[in-house]
Design an enzyme around this catalytic site. Structure first.
Site, mmCIF file in Angstrom:
data_model
loop_
_atom_site.group_PDB
_atom_site.id
_atom_site.type_symbol
_atom_site.label_atom_id
_atom_site.label_comp_id
_atom_site.label_asym_id
_atom_site.label_seq_id
_atom_site.Cartn_x
_atom_site.Cartn_y
_atom_site.Cartn_z
ATOM 1 N N CYS A 1 0.377 -1.021 0.337
ATOM 2 C CA CYS A 1 0.181 -0.210 -0.121
ATOM 3 C C CYS A 1 0.602 1.310 -0.424
ATOM 4 C CB CYS A 1 -0.854 -0.126 1.765
ATOM 5 S SG CYS A 1 -2.660 1.042 0.941
ATOM 6 N N HIS A 2 0.563 2.582 1.063
ATOM 7 C CA HIS A 2 1.594 3.420 1.378
ATOM 8 C C HIS A 2 2.396 3.243 1.320
ATOM 9 C CE1 HIS A 2 -2.511 5.123 0.426
ATOM 10 N NE2 HIS A 2 -2.209 7.011 0.388
ATOM 11 N N GLY A 3 2.844 2.407 1.861
ATOM 12 C CA GLY A 3 4.992 1.221 2.663
ATOM 13 C C GLY A 3 5.889 2.091 0.892
ATOM 14 N N ALA A 4 5.268 2.067 -0.382
ATOM 15 C CA ALA A 4 5.960 2.003 -0.833
ATOM 16 C C ALA A 4 6.771 4.119 -1.145
ATOM 17 C CB ALA A 4 5.402 2.088 -2.669
ATOM 18 N N GLN A 5 6.057 4.410 -0.530
ATOM 19 C CA GLN A 5 6.202 5.715 -0.115
ATOM 20 C C GLN A 5 7.783 6.308 0.171
ATOM 21 O OE1 GLN A 5 2.940 7.255 2.053
ATOM 22 N NE2 GLN A 5 2.398 9.275 0.810
#
Length: 174
Positions: free
Chosen positions: A101-105
């Site tokens: 999910c937003h871990g890619a940030q």
């Protein structure tokens, strides 16, 4: 075999809890690192105890890095620059980095996505692409040591791939 989860308050509860317990069930030692080494609370209220601070975590002690989503990755980029360094160290070592999910940030801030394929929550597709990656809208995308997923519904496929990957690699030196 040992894994490290990096997070802070506001993590997506299922994206931390599911891998935390599923990896333990597979016999993998789990530790959670937070900016201050203190417990953290998820978006819907799940509290998780930390084992250490991110600054005290060393890539050489782990075989896998897990980056759950929610609001935590954005906050880590701001309040815990050492988390960015840790992602870079894992990438340079070739050890698996499992992001959902937003871990890619956090992967974006670590500047490790250039010329790679990755996925994440649809709202950060342009961010992933601006970081130089090809965004792939699939439940699990593997590019060398990166294993990325879009959102909680992808967790079973993502964890299955993560487990296949870590079982195929030698454990970190103790």
């Amino acid at each position: 075999m040992d894994a490290l989860i990096v997070t802070t308050d506001g993590f997506e509860d299922s994206e931390l809890i599911y891998p935390y317990y599923r990896l333990q069930e597979a016999g993998i030692g789990m530790e959670i690192a937070t900016p201050d080494g203190e417990s953290v609370t998820g978006k819907i209220g799940e509290e998780m105890d930390a084992d250490l601070s991110i600054a005290d975590a060393s890539e050489s002690d782990y075989d896998l890095l897990v980056v759950p989503g929610g609001n935590a990755p954005e906050d880590l980029r701001i309040e815990a620059e050492e988390s960015i360094d840790l992602v870079r160290e894992f990438d340079e070592s070739g050890k698996p980095i499992a992001s959902v999910c937003h871990g890619a940030q956090l992967l974006i801030s670590a500047d490790i996505l250039e010329d790679r394929e990755a996925t994440g929550f649809w709202a950060i597709q342009v961010d992933i692409e601006n970081a130089g990656a090809t965004f792939v809208d699939e439940e699990c995308v593997v590019d060398d040591n990166l294993i990325t997923a879009r959102y909680p519904a992808d967790l079973p496929a993502w964890l299955s791939t993560v487990l296949d990957r870590v079982e195929a690699q030698p454990a970190a030196a103790d």
